[in-house]
Structures are given as structure tokens and as C-alpha cells.
Design an enzyme around this catalytic site. Structure first.
Site, PDB file in Angstrom:
ATOM      1  N   CYS A 167      38.933  46.663  39.548  1.00 23.20           N
ATOM      2  CA  CYS A 167      39.298  45.748  38.283  1.00 23.20           C
ATOM      3  C   CYS A 167      40.633  46.140  37.434  1.00 23.20           C
ATOM      4  O   CYS A 167      40.633  46.736  36.566  1.00 23.20           O
ATOM      5  CB  CYS A 167      37.996  45.894  37.232  1.00 23.20           C
ATOM      6  SG  CYS A 167      37.997  44.771  35.812  1.00 23.20           S
ATOM      7  N   CYS A 347      39.614  37.938  37.674  1.00 25.67           N
ATOM      8  CA  CYS A 347      39.592  39.112  36.912  1.00 25.67           C
ATOM      9  C   CYS A 347      39.754  38.356  35.194  1.00 25.67           C
ATOM     10  O   CYS A 347      40.775  37.771  34.929  1.00 25.67           O
ATOM     11  CB  CYS A 347      41.009  39.682  36.950  1.00 25.67           C
ATOM     12  SG  CYS A 347      41.407  41.397  35.784  1.00 25.67           S
TER      13      CYS A 347
END
Length: 404
Positions: A167, A347
Site C-alpha cells: 500500500c 490505491c
């Protein structure tokens, strides 16, 4: 006869790792009718890690991200609560930490990555006290929120390490959540906020990088590009930041430090024959389209451990898993691997307490939006609700069930 010398037990499909990737693949294989699936996973807890940022930002309880491993393992999948320690792709065996040897017909590698807290001198010792925290550990995400909530003045530093991390937007998302909270409390002007990023831009896709630059300007955040945390003195509350463009260093005295550690493949894989020699972090070699190991086609790789030129996210796994399953099934049926992964990843970039950008793109960094008629390159409240409520439901009730 000891476990190490015993005849290996055979498994038609052996999955190493019971996180997002391993469970999703297992569920899809079960739905496709595969009966002999074994999952190797030592942990008894399963985390939906994308929520940890919102926990650290005071927007979600930690319990919302937690399930037991038993709850998420698909019915009919055999669970071995052990840790992998070695792999021999020639003999087609995996050895566990206890010395147990498992042979396989097909191997799916999805063990995730390791957080290297010792990769920054002083970080491991300082972590969890003296103003140092990280949302990359579940037990510390609530501490992040407590530190943000209590802060009224001083210096807050948010860092990201070099190399691939899970991430990739998370190191800066918490900076924006903190700054927005301080703005609403009327104390932002009394807090110096520094964001340390090793990349030449805030985001690899230009349209999202420009949006994040505007976000940083809005909060008055000092952005240090091409820079990273290289040393930490927890007792003195001093962080050394190195500028990689010229090698110069800057010492920042902090009141709050949110640090993200360097990350790498599990050591047993990094030291083994499946690691990609092109990866300094030990990630596993994988064909970028079929997700098979180029040298050992019985081995499939996905998730954080795969050395692929895309971001390490759950959204990437959601697109990788169907490709792995389709190509694995084709191999079992004597057919060629025809399914292809295009590098899609996503994202969710939280920029305020109820605002979010949704960055979706492929291997070529081209935007790849999946929601028709919505401009997800701009901050949106509906995207924040998707992040907080929609995506967790999709994860637990869709992905982990093999339905999405």
C-alpha cells in the site's frame, strides 16, 4: 523416523500464505471444483490491513479489520498451522519450520512480505513510545490516533522507505488525515508537518501526483522528495533524513514520528532458488502476465511477494487471483496458460477525514478507472465511504469467498 526424513505428504495444490492472496485463490479453486487444497499458514488471526490507516486516523475501530483465520478459510480446504521454511522447486517440496516436508503438484506462493524494523538504525528500539508509531503494525495503529489527537504544537514527521512497500500510498495518507484533523481543531498552524518520500514525485501517475501536491500545499506540509529516514535517536527524539540526490543529511527533532519500515521478501524465499536475482529485496520471480515462475511453471506467485512492476495492494491481488486460478486449472487439464494480468492496481488515497481519490492504473501507469461516470481523480466524499464501508464488505464477503 523424524519429520525431516519422513516420506513427504503429497498435496495436489499447496498454497503458502493465508492472507488476502492465499485465501482468495483457495476460495476460487474450491468454487472451480478442486478438492485437494492445502493451506500453510501459522497465524490464527486474519487482518484487513487497508483499514489500519483509518484506525490510525481515528476513523475506524481496530476490531473492524479483524477476523480469525478459521473464519476466512474456505470450507474443504485443509489448514496446516505451520510456517514455511524452505522450498525445493526441483523436488517440488516445501519444508516447514518444524521439519515437515510437503510435496506438491502445484504450488501457489502468497506469504506476503516482511517488515524490516531493524532496517533503519534506532527504529525498532524507539517504536511504540516517545512519539514514535506506525500504522504498519496493528497494535500501533490505535496509538497513532492517540498521538494525533493529543498533539497541539510541535513537529510531526511522516516517512516512507525506499523500495516496494505494501500500500504505497499509506505512508502519506496518514499525514493528510492528521493535518486535516489539526486544521479542524485550529492547531495546524502551530504544527510543522514534514513528509519524507524517497520517490521523485508524490505518486507515479502524474494526474494523481498533481492532486496530492495540491493536498500537501493546502495543509502546509513540507515535502522532502528523493529522501528517506536513515537513522533514529529515540531518546533525543531526533530523526536523520538523507537526501539521495546529493547525500546530504538533515536532523529533524520531532514530537510525533510516523515511520514506515523497509520491506522485503521472507528470508527463506529471498535465500532460495525462486527469488528474482533482479530484486534486491528478495521478491520472487514471476511472469508479469501469467504469474507463473518462468523457470518452474508448476509454481504460481501473487500478492506482495511477487516481483512485479506494480503496486503491492489488495486491489492488485483481486485481479491477480483469477489469472492464477485460470492458469493453474489449465495446467491441471494439460492446457496452456492463456489468462493474462495487465498490472492493474488501485490505491485509495485518503486526503481528508471524508475525502478520497481513487488511483487505478496498470503496468504502463495508465489510469484504469473501474467505476463508470465518476471522476475519481478528484477528491470525493462517496469514495471515502467506499473505502470505509464498501471495500471491507467487498473484501470479506466477495474476495475471500471467491466471488469478486
Amino acid at each position: 523416523m523424524t519429520p525431516a526424513t519422513a516420506t513427504p505428504s503429497h498435496h495436489q495444490v499447496l498454497i503458502v500464505g493465508g492472507g488476502t492472496a492465499g485465501i482468495t485463490v483457495a476460495a476460487r479453486l474450491r468454487r472451480a471444483g478442486i478438492r485437494e487444497i492445502t493451506l500453510l499458514e501459522p497465524s490464527e488471526t486474519h487482518w484487513y490491513q487497508p483499514l489500519w490507516t483509518l484506525v490510525g486516523g481515528g476513523q475506524a475501530p481496530l476490531r473492524a479489520a479483524l477476523r480469525t483465520e478459521a473464519d476466512v478459510i474456505p470450507s474443504g480446504v485443509r489448514w496446516l498451522r505451520e510456517r514455511a521454511a524452505a522450498v525445493d522447486p526441483v523436488a517440488r517440496t516445501v519444508t516447514t519450520a518444524s521439519g515437515r516436508v510437503l510435496s506438491y503438484g502445484r504450488l501457489v506462493l502468497a506469504p506476503g512480505l516482511q517488515l524490516d524494523w531493524d532496517g533503519v538504525p534506532g527504529l525498532a528500539k524507539a517504536l511504540g513510545h516517545g512519539g514514535v508509531t506506525s500504522n504498519y503494525r496493528a497494535d500501533l495503529a490505535p496509538l497513532t490516533w492517540e498521538m494525533i489527537r493529543r498533539m497541539r504544537r510541535g513537529t510531526a514527521v511522516f516517512t516512507m522507505p525506499s523500495g516496494p512497500v505494501k500500500c504505497g500510498g499509506a505512508p502519506q495518507k496518514i499525514a493528510y488525515l492528521a493535518a486535516d484533523y489539526w486544521r479542524k481543531r485550529g492547531v495546524l498552524d502551530a504544527i510543522r508537518t514534514v513528509l519524507v518520500i524517497p520517490e521523485p514525485a508524490l505518486f507515479k501517475v502524474p494526474v494523481f501526483s498533481r492532486a496530492l501536491e495540491e493536498t500537501a500545499r493546502r495543509y502546509g506540509i513540507e515535502v522532502r522528495l528523493r529522501s528517506e529516514l536513515t537513522h533514529l535517536d529515540g531518546a533525543a527524539r531526533e530523526a536523520v533524513v538523507t537526501d539521495h540526490t546529493d547525500g546530504t543529511t538533515e536532523t529533524l527533532r520531532y514530537d510525533l514520528l510516523h515511520a514506515v519500515p523497509p520491506q522485503r521478501a521472507p528470508q527463506w524465499l529471498a535465500d532460495g532458488p525462486l527469488a528474482d536475482p533482479e530484486s534486491p529485496y528478495g521478491y520472487v520471480k514471476a511472469d508479469r502476465e501469467t504469474l507463473q515462475h518462468p523457470d518452474f511453471p508448476q509454481v504460481f506467485v501473487l500478492g506482495d511477494v511477487a516481483n512485479l512492476p506494480t503496486s503491492k495492494t489488495g486491489a492488485a491481488i483481486r485481479k491477480q487471483a483469477p489469472v492464477v486460478v485460470a492458469n493453474l486449472l489449465a495446467g491441471l487439464r494439460g492446457r496452456p496458460a492463456t489468462a493474462r494480468y495487465d498490472g492493474y492496481t488501485s490505491c485509495p488515497l485518503v486526503t481528508a477525514r471524508h475525502k478520497m481519490l481513487l488511483a487505478e492504473f496498470d503496468y504502463d501507469l495508465r489510469p484504469a478507472p473501474s467505476i463508470p461516470l465518476l471522476d475519481t481523480t478528484r477528491e470525493r466524499t462517496d469514495m471515502w465511504f467506499l473505502k470505509r464501508y464498501g471495500l471491507p464488505r467487498l473484501y470479506f464477503n466477495g474476495m475471500l469467498k471467491g466471488r469478486a
